[in-house]
Each structure stands twice: as structure tokens, then as C-alpha cells.
Scaffold this motif. Structure first.
Motif, PDB file in Angstrom:
ATOM      1  N   ILE A   1       5.323  -6.200 -10.864  1.00  0.00           N
ATOM      2  CA  ILE A   1       5.731  -5.997  -9.479  1.00  0.00           C
ATOM      3  C   ILE A   1       6.355  -7.268  -8.928  1.00  0.00           C
ATOM      4  O   ILE A   1       6.079  -8.373  -9.394  1.00  0.00           O
ATOM      5  CB  ILE A   1       4.539  -5.569  -8.594  1.00  0.00           C
ATOM      6  N   GLY A   2       7.196  -7.083  -7.907  1.00  0.00           N
ATOM      7  CA  GLY A   2       7.827  -8.214  -7.259  1.00  0.00           C
ATOM      8  C   GLY A   2       7.059  -8.642  -6.025  1.00  0.00           C
ATOM      9  O   GLY A   2       6.074  -8.012  -5.611  1.00  0.00           O
ATOM     10  N   GLU A   3       7.528  -9.687  -5.416  1.00  0.00           N
ATOM     11  CA  GLU A   3       6.897 -10.224  -4.213  1.00  0.00           C
ATOM     12  C   GLU A   3       6.868  -9.179  -3.101  1.00  0.00           C
ATOM     13  O   GLU A   3       7.818  -8.429  -2.910  1.00  0.00           O
ATOM     14  CB  GLU A   3       7.673 -11.457  -3.737  1.00  0.00           C
ATOM     15  N   GLY A   4       5.767  -9.116  -2.394  1.00  0.00           N
ATOM     16  CA  GLY A   4       5.656  -8.221  -1.249  1.00  0.00           C
ATOM     17  C   GLY A   4       5.172  -6.825  -1.563  1.00  0.00           C
ATOM     18  O   GLY A   4       4.912  -6.040  -0.647  1.00  0.00           O
ATOM     19  N   VAL A   5       5.046  -6.464  -2.830  1.00  0.00           N
ATOM     20  CA  VAL A   5       4.532  -5.144  -3.205  1.00  0.00           C
ATOM     21  C   VAL A   5       3.018  -5.171  -3.096  1.00  0.00           C
ATOM     22  O   VAL A   5       2.353  -5.938  -3.795  1.00  0.00           O
ATOM     23  CB  VAL A   5       4.959  -4.760  -4.641  1.00  0.00           C
TER      24      VAL A   5
END
Length: 359
Positions: free
Chosen positions: A97-101
Motif C-alpha cells: 500500500i501507498g502513503e495515506g491508505v
């Protein structure tokens, strides 16, 4: 990532803890089409790490539909972007997952969808639409929203629950009503299944491929019309069978001439036509404005379901629950992922509803 691709085991990906690939570029298999209508080539591609609010998935199963056929052939001028990695019907697990998920983590089993839902915009807070202001379906988009770039690369080059919901949400088919479905592919049969579950008294299926009638009967269709068997217009046949016209018609073929027949097959005064077919042609609607005083027409995207907030309840109630939607009936073929060209051939010849490709 919604594409015909699969992580190679050598990448060291593990469900849950111990993810060795997070934040890294990975290599995986993909079926790449390099030009309109050309056979798919099994290629090794590179997939970038997910950026802010992005998720990278390991696709385990996928299938194809007529939208993929249209894109493959390059029939829509706005979608003639090649080479491409197609696909929007899949199931898999979250790889990273990426940042903010915040609501997903590696190892979660997911079903990616093409119509997003942020949950915060005016559209998501409204009960009148399922088209998110920021993440609504955009068939012309071929790059990521965040930075206008792609995440797939091959040889140094870029590679770029509809029917049931239409019956339930867009049309709100009621018990005892009369329904006509034009085009008995997977979407049309899903409409039939939705109408059956709502208690429709008469479900008329219209298609020139009579092989589809057997499967249609399993999905609840009560009567069939093959336009080639009649000298009169199809809408006249349907209105005779329904004694005045159906309450709801569904156009699932993507053909404007068929759309007019579907529209005219409904009952004057309250008839409603729902447009589901993909129409790549630049032709305009074949309607006179005055005809809209007698009947109504709407279009439905993703069955008018809000994907993030409503799909889980649908799965629990209608797939896991007692009154199950007959999903298995839509899978007519199963093939290994490497046989994707055969799957496209089966679909283009009208021999398959959904061919499940196992990766």
C-alpha cells in the motif's frame, strides 16, 4: 492494479507480514496487446511501487467482457492507446500500500472495481448517485490521477456488478412487473437474475444468438425473441408478448438501433429504459424529443452501487446469504492465463459469457 497480470513467485511476495516487495519495483507476467486487434503477448513487465492513496494488488483470477473486446480492437477513438494491459474484472490480494491508505493492508483479499468512492465528496454523501466527484469511472483515462503517469512498463515502454444493480437500483424493478432485456451476454443475464430476485412476472430476452436461450432460462428469462424470426419490428413483438409494453427494458448490446427498439418496447406513460451497453460510435441517440414525453430513459454505471460502502453488504446478503445470486452460472469456461487469446476468441464468437482465467 486491475490488469491481466500476476506476480512471479520469485519476487518473494508473502501475504500479510514479511512482505519483501513493499516500496520496490516488482516484475510480473502480463498479457500485453501491442496494437489494435493483435494477439496478446505474454510479457514480463515492471510495476512501480504504489504512491500516495494507491494500492498494488496481486491478481489471482481475472475474466474478460465486451468492454475489453472494444478496447482490444481499438473501436473507440479515445481509447486507442497502445501497448496496453487490459482488464477490469479481477480478484486478488493486496501486495503493498501507498502513503495515506488506512483501510487496507497487505494480505487483504479484494475485488478491484473501476468506479471509485472517496466517501467524503458531495456525490458520495448523496443517495442520488454513485459517481464520486474525484474517482468516478473515466473510460478515457490511461494514466494515474495523482501524477499523470503509468505504473506498468514493458521493454522500456508504457503499458497502460453492473447488471443486477441496474435492475435493483437504476430501474428498481418491482414484484409482478414485466421486463425486456436486449442482448443476453453476461450483463444482460445479470439483469435477468436481478429481475428474477425482485419477483418480475415476465422477463423477455432478446438476442439473435439462440444458443444463449438455454442459459437465459436458468437465469429466470421466461420468453425469448430472436429478431431474425420476425418480419415486424422487435418492439412490436415485445409489446404484443407483454400486452401493451414492458414496464422496464434494458439495452445491453451497445447498438443504437437496438436501443431504439428497447425504448419503444416499453409501455406508454410509465415505461423506463436503462442503458447498459457501451456505445463507442459517435452516432447520437435515435430519438425524437417528443418521444420522451411518453417514455423515460436512464443510464446505469456499475449498477448504481457505491462500490466501497454498498458492495460488502451486497456480498454478505446476496452471495454469502440464503437468497444467493447465481454467480456460478455466468462462468461458462475456465482457462489458464496463458490461453487468454482463446478466451477472447470464445467471447467474440458469442460462445462464452465469462471465461475465468487462472493465474
Amino acid at each position: 492494479m486491475a490488469g491481466f497480470s500476476s506476480d512471479d513467485d520469485s519476487n518473494g511476495f508473502h501475504d500479510g507480514d514479511g512482505n519483501k516487495t513493499a516500496g520496490k519495483v516488482i516484475k510480473c507476467k502480463a498479457a500485453v496487446v501491442w496494437a489494435p486487434g493483435e494477439p496478446f503477448m505474454m510479457e514480463e513487465i515492471e510495476v512501480e511501487a504504489p504512491r500516495r492513496l494507491e494500492v498494488r494488488l496481486r491478481i489471482l483470477f481475472t475474466s474478460i467482457c465486451h468492454t475489453d473486446l472494444t478496447a482490444w480492437m481499438g473501436e473507440n477513438e479515445s481509447q486507442r492507446v497502445f501497448p496496453r494491459v487490459l482488464g477490469h474484472e479481477a480478484a486478488g490480494v493486496v501486495e503493498s500500500i501507498g502513503e495515506g491508505v488506512e483501510d487496507l493492508r497487505p494480505g487483504d483479499r479484494v475485488v478491484p472495481v473501476f468506479n471509485g468512492e472517496c466517501g467524503d465528496c458531495a456525490a458520495c454523501r448523496s443517495s442520488k448517485t454513485n459517481l464520486c466527484c474525484g474517482f468516478a469511472v473515466d473510460p478515457n483515462r490511461s494514466v494515474m490521477r495523482s501524477d499523470g503517469r503509468v505504473r506498468f512498463y514493458c521493454a522500456g515502454r508504457d503499458g497502460v456488478r453492473r447488471g443486477v444493480g441496474a435492475a435493483w437500483n437504476a430501474a428498481n424493478v418491482d414484484e409482478g412487473s414485466k421486463v425486456a432485456i436486449f442482448g443476453l451476454g453476461a450483463v444482460g443475464l445479470a439483469v435477468a437474475e436481478g429481475a428474477r430476485l425482485r419477483g418480475a412476472a415476465q422477463i423477455i430476452g432478446v438476442d439473435i444468438n439462440t444458443d444463449k436461450f438455454v442459459k437465459g432460462r436458468e437465469m429466470g428469462i421466461t420468453e425469448f425473441v430472436n429478431p431474425q424470426d420476425y418480419t415486424k419490428s422487435v418492439h412490436e413483438v415485445v409489446r404484443e408478448l407483454s400486452k401493451g409494453g414492458v414496464d422496464y427494458s434494458f439495452e445491453c448490446s451497445g447498438n443504437l438501433d437496438v436501443l431504439r427498439q428497447a425504448f419503444l418496447s416499453t409501455h406508454k406513460g410509465w415505461g423506463l429504459t436503462v442503458v447498459l451497453g457501451i456505445h463507442p460510435s459517435p452516432r447520437m441517440l435515435p430519438l425524437h424529443p417528443m418521444e420522451l414525453f411518453e417514455r423515460k430513459m436512464v443510464a446505469s454505471v456499475f449498477g448504481d452501487f457505491k462500490p466501497k460502502s454498498q458492495l460488502p453488504d451486497i456480498i454478505n446478503k446476496w452471495i454469502i446469504g440464503a437468497n444467493k445470486i447465481n454467480l456460478d452460472g455466468f462462468i461458462t469456461h475456465e482457462l489458464p492465463f496463458t490461453e487468454i487469446n482463446q478466451a477472447f476468441q470464445l467471447l467474440s464468437e458469442g460462445k462464452a459469457l465469462r471465461c475465468l482465467l487462472k493465474l
